[in-house]
Design a protein around this motif. Sequence first.
Motif, PDB file in Angstrom:
ATOM      1  N   LEU A 191      44.286  49.074  39.140  1.00 28.84           N
ATOM      2  CA  LEU A 191      42.947  48.554  39.413  1.00 28.84           C
ATOM      3  C   LEU A 191      42.420  48.907  40.802  1.00 28.84           C
ATOM      4  CD1 LEU A 191      43.404  44.920  38.011  1.00 28.84           C
ATOM      5  CD2 LEU A 191      42.841  46.996  36.760  1.00 28.84           C
TER       6      LEU A 191
ATOM      7  N   GLN B   6      43.257  51.266  31.293  1.00 30.12           N
ATOM      8  CA  GLN B   6      43.297  50.307  32.393  1.00 30.12           C
ATOM      9  C   GLN B   6      43.484  48.885  31.872  1.00 30.12           C
ATOM     10  OE1 GLN B   6      39.712  49.233  34.779  1.00 30.12           O
ATOM     11  NE2 GLN B   6      40.784  50.215  36.478  1.00 30.12           N
TER      12      GLN B   6
ATOM     13  N   TYR C 198      36.757  46.080  37.171  1.00 29.68           N
ATOM     14  CA  TYR C 198      37.710  46.783  36.321  1.00 29.68           C
ATOM     15  C   TYR C 198      37.454  46.383  34.874  1.00 29.68           C
ATOM     16  CZ  TYR C 198      40.464  42.439  36.065  1.00 29.68           C
ATOM     17  OH  TYR C 198      40.874  41.145  35.847  1.00 29.68           O
TER      18      TYR C 198
ATOM     19  N   THR D  38      44.897  40.199  41.530  1.00 26.31           N
ATOM     20  CA  THR D  38      45.137  41.632  41.328  1.00 26.31           C
ATOM     21  C   THR D  38      45.427  42.374  42.618  1.00 26.31           C
ATOM     22  OG1 THR D  38      42.765  42.125  41.447  1.00 26.31           O
ATOM     23  CG2 THR D  38      43.694  41.743  39.257  1.00 26.31           C
TER      24      THR D  38
END
Length: 313
Positions: free
Chosen positions: A77, A100, A178, A279
């Motif tokens: 990410l 992803q 993302y 993240t």
Amino acid sequence: MDTHNLTALSEFILMGITDRPELQAPLFRLFLIIYMISVVGNLGIIILTKMDSRLQTPKYFFLRHLAMTDLVYSTALGPKMLVNFVVDENTISYYFCATQLAFFILFINGEIFILSVMSYDRYVAICNPLLYTVIMSQRTCWVLMAIVYLHSTFVSLLVTIKIFNLSFCGRNVIRHFYCDSLPLLSLLCSNTHEIELIILILAAFDFISSLLIVLVSYLLILVAILRMNSAQGRHKAFSTCGSHLTVVVVFYGTLIFMYVQPKSSHSFDTDKVASIFYTLVIPMLNPLVYGLRNHDVKYALHRTLGQLCNIFS
């Protein structure tokens, strides 16, 4: 996959974290620093726990997999998010978006269960120290990790394939930095009831089951510590699981904030803030917590640096 998807939609546009021009440069520098610290820290944990003979124990075996998980999903990410700060329109291809999403679900799910396995490991170490090497054998450790990765792969593929086999309406702007499941669901014109139910059931099962393992493990650890007569023994037991408990509280606290908030206050903006935290920030914090609070890791780092200095001197 659906032919409609392939012909009607070949790429998505990621809105990113902010659309305010004055924030682009400072945020780029901030997140670049966070990402670089995360990469260096997690790579350092992986290398140290692999090379140092004193760190060849189940505790550091699981720590190495935690660092690998943090490294992979933050890398899946982070770089794409950083690109968003330096381009006018940050696009992501249809297939890269699916990839992803799959990697993110796989490794964030893996992290949840690795933390619960590490809780069980600390329970065995404190409550059954004499049988620790027997219970947490190398075979047992690999079996536990195999279960974690197989389950996470199943969840990841199921959700990703289900979403990308549905029809998008031609809208391709993702209100996130993302490809996440919830923003993607808002772009679908197919009936999303089934996939929403699947995501809800899997998320609830994974979150509740992993949290229960953590809570039960630490409840038993607390009981065992309170029964100890020696203050020194209690302090040693607390220090044994202190780093892991810190990581668990931060990680689960972030997930609870994101997913257990009232629907009325739920928005993509709050999702972005929470997503940034788990993240990018948490993958950076984990190696720092284990490095600063763990004497074994610090000693291993000093020994390794000393050996490197001797080699190059």
